[in-house]
Structures are given as structure tokens and as C-alpha cells.
Design a protein around this motif. Sequence first.
Motif, PDB file in Angstrom:
ATOM      1  N   THR A 270     -36.693  55.180  19.051  1.00 23.58           N
ATOM      2  CA  THR A 270     -37.040  55.078  20.432  1.00 23.58           C
ATOM      3  C   THR A 270     -35.859  55.097  21.347  1.00 23.58           C
ATOM      4  O   THR A 270     -34.897  54.516  21.113  1.00 23.58           O
ATOM      5  N   HIS A 271     -36.000  55.945  22.436  1.00 23.51           N
ATOM      6  CA  HIS A 271     -34.934  55.790  23.405  1.00 23.51           C
ATOM      7  C   HIS A 271     -35.621  55.911  24.889  1.00 23.51           C
ATOM      8  O   HIS A 271     -36.972  56.115  25.065  1.00 23.51           O
ATOM      9  N   SER A 272     -35.064  55.507  25.849  1.00 25.42           N
ATOM     10  CA  SER A 272     -35.724  55.256  27.303  1.00 25.42           C
ATOM     11  C   SER A 272     -34.631  55.592  28.245  1.00 25.42           C
ATOM     12  O   SER A 272     -33.399  55.895  27.903  1.00 25.42           O
ATOM     13  N   CYS A 312     -29.626  54.199  28.670  1.00 24.53           N
ATOM     14  CA  CYS A 312     -30.902  53.954  27.678  1.00 24.53           C
ATOM     15  C   CYS A 312     -31.070  52.285  27.810  1.00 24.53           C
ATOM     16  O   CYS A 312     -30.030  51.670  27.777  1.00 24.53           O
ATOM     17  N   THR A 314     -33.396  50.485  25.647  1.00 24.89           N
ATOM     18  CA  THR A 314     -34.329  50.140  24.708  1.00 24.89           C
ATOM     19  C   THR A 314     -33.453  49.217  23.619  1.00 24.89           C
ATOM     20  O   THR A 314     -32.268  49.391  23.290  1.00 24.89           O
ATOM     21  N   HIS A 320     -27.645  51.108  21.975  1.00 24.77           N
ATOM     22  CA  HIS A 320     -27.706  52.346  22.497  1.00 24.77           C
ATOM     23  C   HIS A 320     -26.543  53.000  23.482  1.00 24.77           C
ATOM     24  O   HIS A 320     -26.128  53.903  23.412  1.00 24.77           O
ATOM     25  N   MET A 325     -25.381  56.358  25.361  1.00 22.56           N
ATOM     26  CA  MET A 325     -26.336  56.658  26.133  1.00 22.56           C
ATOM     27  C   MET A 325     -26.145  56.053  27.673  1.00 22.56           C
ATOM     28  O   MET A 325     -26.752  55.109  27.958  1.00 22.56           O
TER      29      MET A 325
HETATM   30 CU   LIG Z   1     -31.289  54.798  23.127  1.00 18.43          CU
END
Ligand SMILES: [Cu+2]
Length: 498
Positions: A270-272, A312, A314, A320, A325
Motif C-alpha cells: 500500500t502507498h499513500s 508517502c 504508509t 517508504h 517516496m
Molecule cells: Cu509508500
Amino acid sequence: MATITRPPVEPGAPSGGPGKRGGISVGPLLAFVGVIAILLMAAMVAMNYMLLSGRGAAGQVAVAAPTTKVGPSAISVVATEFKFTPAEVTIPGPGDLTATIDNKGLIEHDLVIEGIDGRVLAAGGAKASGVFKLAKNGVYNFICTIPGHKEAGMVGRLVVGTPEQTAAKPDQIAYGPGPAAVVQPPVSLKPADAAAKPLPLPQVAAPVNRTAPANVNVTIETQEITAKLADGVTYTLWTFGGTVPGPMVRVRQGDTVTMTLKNNASSKVTHSIDFHSATGPGGGAKVTQVPPGQEATFSFKALNPGVYVYHCATPMVAHHIANGMYGLMIVEPPGGYPKVDREFYVMQGEFYLAGKRGQEGHHEFSMEKMLNEEPDYALFNGSVGALTNGAMKARVGETVRIFFGVGGPNLTSSFHVIGEIFDRVYPEGASEFMTNVQTTLVPTGGSAVVDFKLEVPGNYVLVDHSLGRLEKGLAGILEVEGPANPEVFNPINPLPKP
Ligand SMILES: [Cu+2]
């Protein structure tokens, strides 16, 4: 909580309470009570097993250890970031094991028993079950195989059979070292990915040039890409849009940004996205925990002008970020920044590899080095040489601007351009500028804007003036062409070139 107690110190020793350290004589019955507490089904199994094995309430082993399967059993563990609860579970013996993972975390977790086929995967907030076929007694590790999660602590132990049957030392079972201690660091590397190239460089977004606020749609796709980090060294970077840093987002103060985050279907995790420029919970991170192959959208109003990091968010966030990211979002004040001839986009970040710096091969992430803040590489724009091979060019007489940010995750930057003085610095991306600065301190998750005029031709080296990091790859070169300017700089009697 452990669901197995120590075996009796000696037959007939005084009873201790379940789980009490040392001198415990209750043994398997209460061990099974622990299992009961986890799952009713396990209780039934436990009772069957008691009947089969001829155990008494005193906890003595009455018959020889069974060598055949004792039938189906079940465990249930809660997964969160980043642990399993309980971290140790016991089942009476081999057979089909139904394992349930109750994911109370934010992101997906799985459960794999090392050396045994099968995997149970549960999305954040969901439950899942699967069956593992266990052929013999023993002590097994169960882990989460989502990248980085095992190293972060998602390791548990599954004891199949009693301590006598598994032939493990009692201390290894009930009171052994914690999960982190059983993780072995990798000792050798896979070959480098021969097809891997350095990631392309992100572009500078053009100035907004608008007199009124507008609605701006932004779509960014997270992609996990195996890239060349240095000569002979490949690494799987996690990216926004395939570059490190991610794409520059540039809007005007008062704009409403509608942000869609897609996570490429080939991603493993998952990423955000958390925009430091957004006002609202998590800067968007709460509503953009996007599993592979999905997308999420939210909007926010760019209330404050400035230069803001996005990254990111997450768990484990630092992992991350350490994989690349991060990016910058520029929120121009009305009227924009003063005009310059050229703008550049540079972000600093550091990388933590399983092997040694320069060791040929494909490197995994090192959680240990990241937690110790001992990176192998510190880099501008995601690879050794990204900004030293002609990426930054200008001419004498021009004014240049560098939008500079630090992704980190751990190291701040003493940003400096060797041979230049910043005419203007917007420290930390703030609205007010300072003048005539040699080195500007940029926090992790922070930025600076530096403007300067080029008077003399030559190569100007961008560094973090914590210069040990130069040896870890942290350099860029601004190549400036044009006529000599002896009034400003004059090599009167230079040493001959070697
Ligand atoms: Cu991520």
C-alpha cells in the motif's frame, strides 16, 4: 502473550501461576487454556488432545510424545503495525492448522509460516484465514512477508507440540529472545538487475502565471521500480510517478487541488500521500492508503503559500521515505516568485542497503541501518550521478533558482553550492527571504528556495556541507558556460593543471 508455560522445573514442584517466570508446574493444561482464550475451536482440539495423550491435571507427560498427526488445530493472531499478538502460539501437534489473521492495522499484513507452503493475507481492518499443513513437531517462525514488515518486528513463533516433543530448550520457548533477535541479516546479495537504469529525472513544473485561484486536478501513480542506484548496485525504489523525487506539483495560493493517488497494480505494498501543503488530517494520508491496483481521491485548498514536501505516509513511514517516496509542492503566492532565467528541482534523501556501499548486486532495504541512521548512500534525486552528468546547465549572467527539499528520512541538510553565495534564500520554504547566505539548513520534511546570479563560468558543486556525505554520493554539478569574468574572479598565477 505466550500461550505456553515453561515445563515443570522438576516433577511435583510447587505450583506457580500460569506464565509466572520460573517454578511453573501447571504445564500443558493451562497452556491449552491460553489457546482456548484465543479461539473456541482450539479449545476443542486441546481437549481432544488431552484425551489422546493421557495428560493429567498435574501437567505431567504420561505417555511418550506422539509422532503422528493429532488432527486439525487453529490459531488466531492480531496483526498491527508492526507486530503480531500473541507473538507466540502453541498447538498440540502436527496436522492441518487453520490460521486466522485479524488485521487491526491500517495496511495489509500477511502471515506465512517459514518453511511451510501457504500465505494468509488480510487487508487493513479485515480478517482472513487459511490452512497450513504441518507435518511435524517443531518451533516455526511465522512472519509478515510484506516488504519491511518482518524487519520491523512482525515475527512470531509457532510451537507445534510440547517442549519435550519439539526438543527445544525451555528458555527458547517461553522466555527466549524477542522477535527482533531471531531475524538474521542477509549475508549475500542477488545479482544486480542487468536491465536496471537510473530513474529519469523529474521535471520542474512551470510557473503558474494565473491571476485568480482555480481548481487543479493532480494524478500521481505510485510505482515500485528496480533501478540503478550506483555502479553495479540495484535497488527497488518506491516512487511517486517513477522518479525520485516525485513530480513537482505547482499551484497558486487559494487553488483547490483535487488529488488522485493511484497505486500501480504491480506494487507489492500500500502507498499513500501526505501533503505538507494541505490542511486536514494526515495531509491526505488517512484517506489515501491505497492498496496495489486501486486509487483514492481527495481535495484540499492550498491556503498557505510556500514550498512544501509531500511524502508517502504508509507505515512504516520511514521505510517508504527511505525508498524514495517524497516530492515538492509549490504553492505560489499571488504574483508568483520573482522571475529567474532557470529553475531546478533537487531533493536530498538517503538510502539504507542490506549490503555494503558499492557492493555489486541487488540490495534489499536494511531496517537496522535505517533505525541506526547509518545510510550507505546519500543522494540528490535518487541515484549516484543523477545531477553530476550534465543535468544542470546555465550561462554566465543568468539568474537561477533551486527548489530544494529534503525527503530524508533521517538526515537534515546543510545545503551549499561551492563557489556561490545565495543572493536570496527562502528558508524552510517560507514566504520571506533572507539575502546573502552561504549555507542554508534544511530540515527533513522541509525545503528551501535559493536564488543566485551566475557571474563566473565553471562547475559549481551542490553539496550538503556535512561533507562526509559527499563520499556517499551526495553531489550535483551546475555547469556554467560563458565568458571569463576576471573582475570577479581572476586566476592570476594558477598552478599548472596536473
Ligand atoms: Cu509508500
